[in-house]
Design a protein around this motif. Structure first.
Motif, PDB file in Angstrom:
ATOM      1  N   ASN A   1       0.831  -1.105   0.053  1.00  0.00           N
ATOM      2  CA  ASN A   1      -0.048   0.279   0.056  1.00  0.00           C
ATOM      3  C   ASN A   1       0.950   1.297   0.176  1.00  0.00           C
ATOM      4  OD1 ASN A   1      -1.396   2.277   1.332  1.00  0.00           O
ATOM      5  ND2 ASN A   1      -3.160   0.837   0.773  1.00  0.00           N
ATOM      6  N   LEU A   2       0.647   2.196  -1.244  1.00  0.00           N
ATOM      7  CA  LEU A   2       1.736   3.270  -1.276  1.00  0.00           C
ATOM      8  C   LEU A   2       1.426   4.147  -0.281  1.00  0.00           C
ATOM      9  CD1 LEU A   2       1.618   3.624  -5.213  1.00  0.00           C
ATOM     10  CD2 LEU A   2       3.541   2.677  -3.739  1.00  0.00           C
ATOM     11  N   ASN A   3      -0.043   4.551   0.188  1.00  0.00           N
ATOM     12  CA  ASN A   3      -0.233   5.460   1.238  1.00  0.00           C
ATOM     13  C   ASN A   3       0.440   5.069   2.485  1.00  0.00           C
ATOM     14  OD1 ASN A   3      -1.720   7.204  -0.670  1.00  0.00           O
ATOM     15  ND2 ASN A   3      -3.490   5.950  -0.199  1.00  0.00           N
ATOM     16  N   ARG A   4       0.352   3.613   2.658  1.00  0.00           N
ATOM     17  CA  ARG A   4       0.721   3.214   4.180  1.00  0.00           C
ATOM     18  C   ARG A   4       2.185   3.230   4.185  1.00  0.00           C
ATOM     19  NH1 ARG A   4       2.572  -1.933   5.552  1.00  0.00           N
ATOM     20  NH2 ARG A   4       2.080  -2.126   8.174  1.00  0.00           N
ATOM     21  N   LEU A   5       2.972   2.914   2.889  1.00  0.00           N
ATOM     22  CA  LEU A   5       4.176   3.028   2.803  1.00  0.00           C
ATOM     23  C   LEU A   5       4.637   4.362   2.957  1.00  0.00           C
ATOM     24  CD1 LEU A   5       5.112   0.448   0.071  1.00  0.00           C
ATOM     25  CD2 LEU A   5       5.586   0.270   2.302  1.00  0.00           C
ATOM     26  N   SER A   6       4.157   5.290   2.432  1.00  0.00           N
ATOM     27  CA  SER A   6       4.396   6.721   2.572  1.00  0.00           C
ATOM     28  C   SER A   6       4.417   7.130   3.975  1.00  0.00           C
ATOM     29  CB  SER A   6       3.682   7.530   1.453  1.00  0.00           C
ATOM     30  OG  SER A   6       4.040   8.955   1.627  1.00  0.00           O
ATOM     31  N   GLU A   7       3.280   6.877   4.638  1.00  0.00           N
ATOM     32  CA  GLU A   7       2.987   7.371   5.885  1.00  0.00           C
ATOM     33  C   GLU A   7       4.274   6.675   6.904  1.00  0.00           C
ATOM     34  OE1 GLU A   7      -0.179   6.673   9.652  1.00  0.00           O
ATOM     35  OE2 GLU A   7      -1.095   6.341   7.438  1.00  0.00           O
ATOM     36  N   TYR A   8       4.363   5.288   6.506  1.00  0.00           N
ATOM     37  CA  TYR A   8       5.504   4.794   7.143  1.00  0.00           C
ATOM     38  C   TYR A   8       6.835   5.328   7.036  1.00  0.00           C
ATOM     39  CZ  TYR A   8       8.636   1.068   9.042  1.00  0.00           C
ATOM     40  OH  TYR A   8       9.721   0.279   9.800  1.00  0.00           O
ATOM     41  N   TYR A   9       7.190   5.553   5.941  1.00  0.00           N
ATOM     42  CA  TYR A   9       8.283   6.367   5.396  1.00  0.00           C
ATOM     43  C   TYR A   9       8.587   7.690   6.040  1.00  0.00           C
ATOM     44  CZ  TYR A   9      11.961   8.527   2.518  1.00  0.00           C
ATOM     45  OH  TYR A   9      13.093   9.361   2.216  1.00  0.00           O
TER      46      TYR A   9
ATOM     47  N   MET B   1      22.322   9.445  -1.293  1.00  0.00           N
ATOM     48  CA  MET B   1      21.264   8.960   0.013  1.00  0.00           C
ATOM     49  C   MET B   1      20.996  10.080   0.731  1.00  0.00           C
ATOM     50  SD  MET B   1      23.133   5.735   1.761  1.00  0.00           S
ATOM     51  CE  MET B   1      21.703   5.276   2.778  1.00  0.00           C
ATOM     52  N   LEU B   2      21.615  11.457   1.023  1.00  0.00           N
ATOM     53  CA  LEU B   2      21.117  12.662   1.429  1.00  0.00           C
ATOM     54  C   LEU B   2      20.005  13.212   0.550  1.00  0.00           C
ATOM     55  CD1 LEU B   2      24.543  14.276   2.219  1.00  0.00           C
ATOM     56  CD2 LEU B   2      23.005  13.465   4.019  1.00  0.00           C
ATOM     57  N   GLU B   3      20.292  13.101  -0.620  1.00  0.00           N
ATOM     58  CA  GLU B   3      19.114  13.741  -1.406  1.00  0.00           C
ATOM     59  C   GLU B   3      17.726  12.658  -1.401  1.00  0.00           C
ATOM     60  OE1 GLU B   3      17.881  14.433  -6.217  1.00  0.00           O
ATOM     61  OE2 GLU B   3      20.147  13.952  -5.517  1.00  0.00           O
ATOM     62  N   MET B   4      18.060  11.385  -1.171  1.00  0.00           N
ATOM     63  CA  MET B   4      16.798  10.512  -1.060  1.00  0.00           C
ATOM     64  C   MET B   4      16.211  10.646   0.349  1.00  0.00           C
ATOM     65  SD  MET B   4      16.782   6.381  -1.302  1.00  0.00           S
ATOM     66  CE  MET B   4      17.994   6.091  -0.341  1.00  0.00           C
ATOM     67  N   TYR B   5      16.926  11.216   1.283  1.00  0.00           N
ATOM     68  CA  TYR B   5      16.628  10.895   2.817  1.00  0.00           C
ATOM     69  C   TYR B   5      16.091  12.577   3.031  1.00  0.00           C
ATOM     70  CZ  TYR B   5      17.786   6.235   3.825  1.00  0.00           C
ATOM     71  OH  TYR B   5      18.116   5.067   3.970  1.00  0.00           O
ATOM     72  N   GLU B   6      16.055  13.404   1.772  1.00  0.00           N
ATOM     73  CA  GLU B   6      15.512  14.807   2.022  1.00  0.00           C
ATOM     74  C   GLU B   6      16.366  15.586   3.183  1.00  0.00           C
ATOM     75  OE1 GLU B   6      11.414  14.666   2.771  1.00  0.00           O
ATOM     76  OE2 GLU B   6      11.113  12.863   1.508  1.00  0.00           O
ATOM     77  N   LEU B   7      17.623  15.282   3.155  1.00  0.00           N
ATOM     78  CA  LEU B   7      18.477  16.005   4.168  1.00  0.00           C
ATOM     79  C   LEU B   7      19.452  16.653   3.359  1.00  0.00           C
ATOM     80  CD1 LEU B   7      19.009  15.700   7.144  1.00  0.00           C
ATOM     81  CD2 LEU B   7      20.499  14.173   6.921  1.00  0.00           C
ATOM     82  N   ASN B   8      19.524  17.929   3.981  1.00  0.00           N
ATOM     83  CA  ASN B   8      20.497  19.139   3.250  1.00  0.00           C
ATOM     84  C   ASN B   8      21.632  19.504   4.337  1.00  0.00           C
ATOM     85  OD1 ASN B   8      21.920  21.067   1.937  1.00  0.00           O
ATOM     86  ND2 ASN B   8      20.524  22.807   2.350  1.00  0.00           N
ATOM     87  N   LEU B   9      22.864  19.103   4.180  1.00  0.00           N
ATOM     88  CA  LEU B   9      24.052  19.228   4.986  1.00  0.00           C
ATOM     89  C   LEU B   9      24.938  20.020   4.346  1.00  0.00           C
ATOM     90  CD1 LEU B   9      24.808  15.363   6.289  1.00  0.00           C
ATOM     91  CD2 LEU B   9      23.202  17.174   7.245  1.00  0.00           C
ATOM     92  N   ASP B  10      24.803  20.559   3.237  1.00  0.00           N
ATOM     93  CA  ASP B  10      25.370  21.799   2.692  1.00  0.00           C
ATOM     94  C   ASP B  10      26.091  22.822   3.584  1.00  0.00           C
ATOM     95  OD1 ASP B  10      25.179  20.275   0.449  1.00  0.00           O
ATOM     96  OD2 ASP B  10      23.912  21.573  -0.672  1.00  0.00           O
ATOM     97  N   SER B  11      27.263  23.214   3.607  1.00  0.00           N
ATOM     98  CA  SER B  11      27.919  24.099   4.482  1.00  0.00           C
ATOM     99  C   SER B  11      29.230  24.256   4.136  1.00  0.00           C
ATOM    100  CB  SER B  11      27.610  23.902   6.020  1.00  0.00           C
ATOM    101  OG  SER B  11      28.054  25.008   6.817  1.00  0.00           O
TER     102      SER B  11
END
Length: 536
Positions: free
Chosen positions: A134-142, A170-180
């Protein structure tokens, strides 16, 4: 439409034939993957086929349906088992419920009964599979798991396990910006006087400590915060190196607030200002600084530059660089070896390396490569080639200017040797398994598990390797070996069939006859009679 695989199990061929023809399997969403005449055969088939549902009789030779159900549930928790019987016995039904069978049916079974049962089972399977998909469930769990996954990713980067393009993707996939432009890494540890009391909520101190750190820093600096084991780790994002003083000030405030609010001794250990390429170094420095807590006391900021002001000024190559090279040699491609060597050489070229530093660096390199070789029982000469004198005197014959070329040659050859060793290792493992089976096939309790204990490997790894090398599963190979010896005994002795069965590892003579007939199309006694008839 995706079809679920069904295995029918009954010792009566007429019953199996009738059940196969009784319903339109495909119309109900099933595919009849196979039939078995007893529980033992069914168990072996489930190891080879992707079975979703097993429908089995209870009363069968060699292994009954209840025992089969128990073993299937032990090995395949999600497999659905339907049990049927000709006996209206409450104990059977109670045991079936205890074993978590999906349905319990009484013979005779009508086509309508089967359609109803399999419709219910399909509905349950659909529901379970849809929950997974279930995509909605997967999205919620993600989204719920994302903070935890981000924390694990950052720890992987800090520890040097994840780097380069993999880290970026992986940073892009996990929506994480560590640029500095710059970073500082801090480890924060809190302790109370009630350590060891399992009922004390302060055993969960890292969690409120993390909340407190985030609340204090959220409007003061840009940062990422996570909990790992018993410590809180903070990565600070700096616009310039001078902001390092601001980090130290805020961490000092964190230690004081922790003492006041959490009634805990809070210590912050901090590494030096760094770039993304050396962020693992700042992390390691924070770990080093934390070790001084027992000497200098907690409840304060321990900055590695204050404690060890000169300790790492002359570090040319970090442990991370060594790990990258070792990883490339062990499991990487040839271009990954070149990339790791290039990065290592960049560190050397940045510094005016002294002879003493070069000797120390070279000895560390040799040590790391020897460790890799030792795990495959390689001698130093197999790693570095033959040369005059001791292998640890190599640095005298390999000047800095020749180091890159020398490393390329040594690491490429070592990678090739490890590849061949792994290939030889799987061949040796298979031969050891064959030899063990040849020596122990007469033992009725010989199993893949007992063989793996002898070989000191996991059953999953062994099954994959053995099937790849031999072309059949362990069970099929053992059966072939036993039956080949049985044929030889039938040909060369006058022993009764039940004696031969025991001699080749079968405790049940009837099951031996069943397996023999299935393999050769004729019973053992008839096989022997046919051989004598052929003699002149």
């Amino acid at each position: 439409m995706e079809l679920y695989n069904v295995l029918l199990v009954d010792d009566e061929a007429d019953v199996l034939f009738a059940m196969k023809k009784k319903i339109d399997w495909e119309a109900l969403g099933f595919c009849l993957a196979g039939t078995a005449e007893n529980g033992q055969e069914a168990l072996e088939m489930t190891e080879q086929l992707h079975i979703d549902v097993v429908m089995t009789d209870i009363k069968m030779p060699y292994m009954d349906g209840l025992t089969l159900c128990r073993k299937l549930k032990e090995n395949y928790r999600n497999m659905k088992v339907i049990i049927y019987s000709g006996f209206d016995d409450f104990e059977y039904a109670r045991e079936a419920v205890h074993l978590e069978a999906e349905e319990y049916l009484l013979k005779p079974i009508s086509a309508g009964d089967m359609r109803e049962v399999f419709s219910r089972v399909k509905k349950k399977l659909d529901q379970e599979y849809n929950e997974y998909r279930n995509l909605n469930r997967l999205s919620e769990y993600y989204q719920k798991s994302l903070p935890s996954m981000q924390g694990q990713l950052v720890m992987g980067i800090l520890e040097g396990r994840i780097s380069g393009e993999k880290a970026r993707s992986m940073l892009e996939m996990y929506e994480l910006n560590l640029d500095s432009p710059y970073y500082m890494v801090a480890a924060i540890y809190g302790e109370t006087n009630s350590r060891g009391n399992s009922d004390d909520p302060m055993q969960l101190l890292p969690l409120p400590l993390k909340d407190m750190v985030q609340d204090y820093l959220k409007e003061k600096m840009r940062f990422f915060c996570t909990v790992f084991l018993d410590q809180v780790y903070v990565v600070f994002f700096l616009e310039n190196k001078e902001e390092g003083d601001k980090v130290l000030y805020h961490l000092d405030q964190v230690c004081k607030i922790g003492c006041r609010v959490l009634k805990a001794v809070v210590t912050a250990a901090v590494g030096k200002v760094c770039t993304m390429d050396t962020i693992h170094t700042s992390f390691e420095e924070s770990m080093d600084a934390m070790e001084y807590r027992t000497i200098l006391g907690g409840g304060q900021v321990l900055y590695i530059n204050d404690i060890e002001p000169c300790a790492k000024e002359n570090v040319v190559v970090t442990e991370y660089d060594f790990r990258q090279l070792v990883h490339a040699v062990k499991v990487g491609r040839r271009d990954e070896i070149s990339e790791a060597i290039q990065k290592l050489m960049e560190g050397i070229r940045r510094e005016n390396i002294t002879p003493g530093q070069y000797e120390l660096l070279f000895m560390e390199l040799l040590s790391e490569l020897v460790k890799v070789g030792r795990s495959y029982k390689l001698s130093p000469s197999q790693i570095f080639g033959t040369q005059e004198g001791s292998w640890y005197d190599l640095y005298r014959t390999v000047p800095v200017d020749d180091l890159e070329k020398w490393l390329e040659e040594v690491c490429t050859n070592l990678r090739r040797t490890l590849h061949h060793e792994r290939k030889d290792s799987t061949a040796r493992l298979t031969e050891q398994a064959r030899a063990y089976i040849k020596e122990h096939y007469q033992e009725n309790d010989l199993s893949a598990e007992s063989l793996c204990r002898y070989l000191n490997v996991s059953p999953a790894y062994f099954s994959t390797i053995f099937k790849k090398e031999v072309g059949m599963s362990f069970v099929a190979y053992l059966t072939n070996v036993r039956l080949e010896h049985a044929v030889e005994l039938l040909r060369t002795t006058e022993d009764k069939t039940y004696i031969i069965a025991a001699q080749v590892g079968y405790t049940e003579p009837n099951y031996f006859s069943y397996v023999f007939k299935k393999q050769y199309g004729i019973s053992p006694s008839r096989y022997r009679a046919a051989m004598f008839e052929q003699k002149p």
